[in-house]
Design a protein around this motif. Sequence first.
Motif, PDB file in Angstrom:
ATOM      1  N   ILE A 121       1.656   2.845   6.322  1.00  0.00           N
ATOM      2  CA  ILE A 121       3.069   2.679   6.013  1.00  0.00           C
ATOM      3  C   ILE A 121       3.954   3.633   6.816  1.00  0.00           C
ATOM      4  CG2 ILE A 121       3.300   4.322   4.097  1.00  0.00           C
ATOM      5  CD1 ILE A 121       4.829   2.037   2.605  1.00  0.00           C
ATOM      6  N   GLN A 122       3.412   4.765   7.234  1.00  0.00           N
ATOM      7  CA  GLN A 122       4.212   5.677   8.055  1.00  0.00           C
ATOM      8  C   GLN A 122       4.473   5.088   9.442  1.00  0.00           C
ATOM      9  OE1 GLN A 122       5.785   8.275   6.881  1.00  0.00           O
ATOM     10  NE2 GLN A 122       4.847   7.851   4.885  1.00  0.00           N
ATOM     11  N   VAL A 123       3.522   4.329   9.962  1.00  0.00           N
ATOM     12  CA  VAL A 123       3.736   3.622  11.233  1.00  0.00           C
ATOM     13  C   VAL A 123       4.813   2.557  11.056  1.00  0.00           C
ATOM     14  CG1 VAL A 123       2.683   2.112  12.960  1.00  0.00           C
ATOM     15  CG2 VAL A 123       1.403   4.068  12.071  1.00  0.00           C
ATOM     16  N   GLU A 149      15.514   1.726  -2.012  1.00  0.00           N
ATOM     17  CA  GLU A 149      16.220   2.895  -1.497  1.00  0.00           C
ATOM     18  C   GLU A 149      15.775   3.222  -0.073  1.00  0.00           C
ATOM     19  OE1 GLU A 149      18.811   5.897  -1.031  1.00  0.00           O
ATOM     20  OE2 GLU A 149      18.786   4.359  -2.612  1.00  0.00           O
ATOM     21  N   LEU A 150      14.488   3.090   0.203  1.00  0.00           N
ATOM     22  CA  LEU A 150      13.992   3.310   1.564  1.00  0.00           C
ATOM     23  C   LEU A 150      14.579   2.290   2.533  1.00  0.00           C
ATOM     24  CD1 LEU A 150      10.224   4.139   0.935  1.00  0.00           C
ATOM     25  CD2 LEU A 150      11.876   5.606   2.115  1.00  0.00           C
ATOM     26  N   GLY A 184       5.294  -2.000  -0.761  1.00  0.00           N
ATOM     27  CA  GLY A 184       5.075  -0.703  -1.366  1.00  0.00           C
ATOM     28  C   GLY A 184       5.998   0.335  -0.761  1.00  0.00           C
ATOM     29  N   ALA A 185       6.011   1.526  -1.342  1.00  0.00           N
ATOM     30  CA  ALA A 185       6.833   2.618  -0.838  1.00  0.00           C
ATOM     31  C   ALA A 185       5.989   3.841  -0.479  1.00  0.00           C
ATOM     32  CB  ALA A 185       7.891   3.009  -1.871  1.00  0.00           C
ATOM     33  N   THR A 186       4.737   3.855  -0.935  1.00  0.00           N
ATOM     34  CA  THR A 186       3.820   4.947  -0.623  1.00  0.00           C
ATOM     35  C   THR A 186       2.505   4.364  -0.118  1.00  0.00           C
ATOM     36  OG1 THR A 186       2.896   5.009  -2.875  1.00  0.00           O
ATOM     37  CG2 THR A 186       4.835   6.390  -2.432  1.00  0.00           C
ATOM     38  N   GLU A 215       1.104  -6.541  -9.660  1.00  0.00           N
ATOM     39  CA  GLU A 215       1.020  -5.621 -10.784  1.00  0.00           C
ATOM     40  C   GLU A 215       0.854  -4.175 -10.323  1.00  0.00           C
ATOM     41  OE1 GLU A 215      -2.147  -6.994 -13.257  1.00  0.00           O
ATOM     42  OE2 GLU A 215      -0.969  -8.629 -14.145  1.00  0.00           O
ATOM     43  N   HIS A 216       0.185  -3.980  -9.196  1.00  0.00           N
ATOM     44  CA  HIS A 216      -0.091  -2.621  -8.737  1.00  0.00           C
ATOM     45  C   HIS A 216       1.079  -1.961  -8.011  1.00  0.00           C
ATOM     46  CE1 HIS A 216      -1.068  -4.878  -4.997  1.00  0.00           C
ATOM     47  NE2 HIS A 216      -0.583  -3.797  -4.420  1.00  0.00           N
ATOM     48  N   ASN A 217       2.101  -2.749  -7.602  1.00  0.00           N
ATOM     49  CA  ASN A 217       3.183  -2.141  -6.817  1.00  0.00           C
ATOM     50  C   ASN A 217       4.583  -2.342  -7.403  1.00  0.00           C
ATOM     51  OD1 ASN A 217       3.863  -4.803  -6.263  1.00  0.00           O
ATOM     52  ND2 ASN A 217       3.437  -4.694  -4.067  1.00  0.00           N
ATOM     53  N   ALA A 218       4.699  -3.096  -8.497  1.00  0.00           N
ATOM     54  CA  ALA A 218       6.023  -3.426  -9.033  1.00  0.00           C
ATOM     55  C   ALA A 218       6.831  -2.180  -9.388  1.00  0.00           C
ATOM     56  CB  ALA A 218       5.871  -4.339 -10.254  1.00  0.00           C
ATOM     57  N   HIS A 219       6.157  -1.114  -9.797  1.00  0.00           N
ATOM     58  CA  HIS A 219       6.879   0.114 -10.179  1.00  0.00           C
ATOM     59  C   HIS A 219       7.542   0.790  -8.985  1.00  0.00           C
ATOM     60  CE1 HIS A 219       2.979   1.590  -8.762  1.00  0.00           C
ATOM     61  NE2 HIS A 219       3.538   2.783  -8.606  1.00  0.00           N
TER      62      HIS A 219
END
Length: 281
Positions: A121-123, A164-165, A106-108, A153-157
């Motif tokens: 995820i910030q850690v 980029e991250l 994920g990214a968020t 399905e919940h994170n593919a977007h």
Amino acid sequence: NFCNLACPGCVHSAHSQELRIFDWEKGLMPENRVAALFQTHAPYAIQTIFSNYGEPLMNPDTPKLIRLAKSYLMFAMLSTNMTASRFDAEAMVLSGLDYMVLSIDGATQPVYEKFRRKGNIQVVFRNLRMLVEAKRRLGRQTPVVDWHFLAFEHNAHEIPQALELARQLGANRFEVLTPFDVSWDDPAIRPAAVKPFAVEIDPHHEAAMAGNLNSPPGGLDRIAIEREFEVRWAERAARTELHDRWDPPSRMTCHWLYKSMSMDARGRVDRKSTRLNSSHA
């Protein structure tokens, strides 16, 4: 054998532990247990993977264990969720680790935590920055960092944002992978219809690993290696009387059993792999 997360489908998920589906007791791998294993097998081994249904960064001795593996000229890698609250990036870089897989799906935070339960995820991003900075400061190109993104399905977007991250934070590779089906554990977590792919962010990462193979940070254990290779294979087989049990080769052979063995943190060994490795030593 311990992990700080509880991802669906894993031995550490809440559902798995509630039903006691897996025989997987918590525990940390002690240095003397690894040393004993390496004394027997490391002179002939080519790789050690410091992860197996557990989080290697939970063990403060992991950098020491990696240095021990490198003293036998083994390739050393691990897979981590990178969520350790205490992370010694400098020790990890100086350990000689060749390859590090980061499991970041994920990214968020809201999307990431749907699968990486209890993860922050910030850690993860903080620890990755620390690792990349330590590599730069120490003038090292390893460990090569490979960001793995399991496509659900919940994170593919969020795949483009995660890529980029990965570029911004200094990962060397980025891979999108098809996950195992974990619907038996959580029916809401379903694999996405996304074709796996890999992006080589740093095209020089393979050369970096090749240069690291012959540079054990703690020196080479020449005595142990030379001692083992002073004995001929035939003499060793005769001494252990294992040659009487050798089977003729088969085209249907599963080479994984002959080439690998596994030991968990509590000292349990994959007996079939051990027997086959021993009989062909």
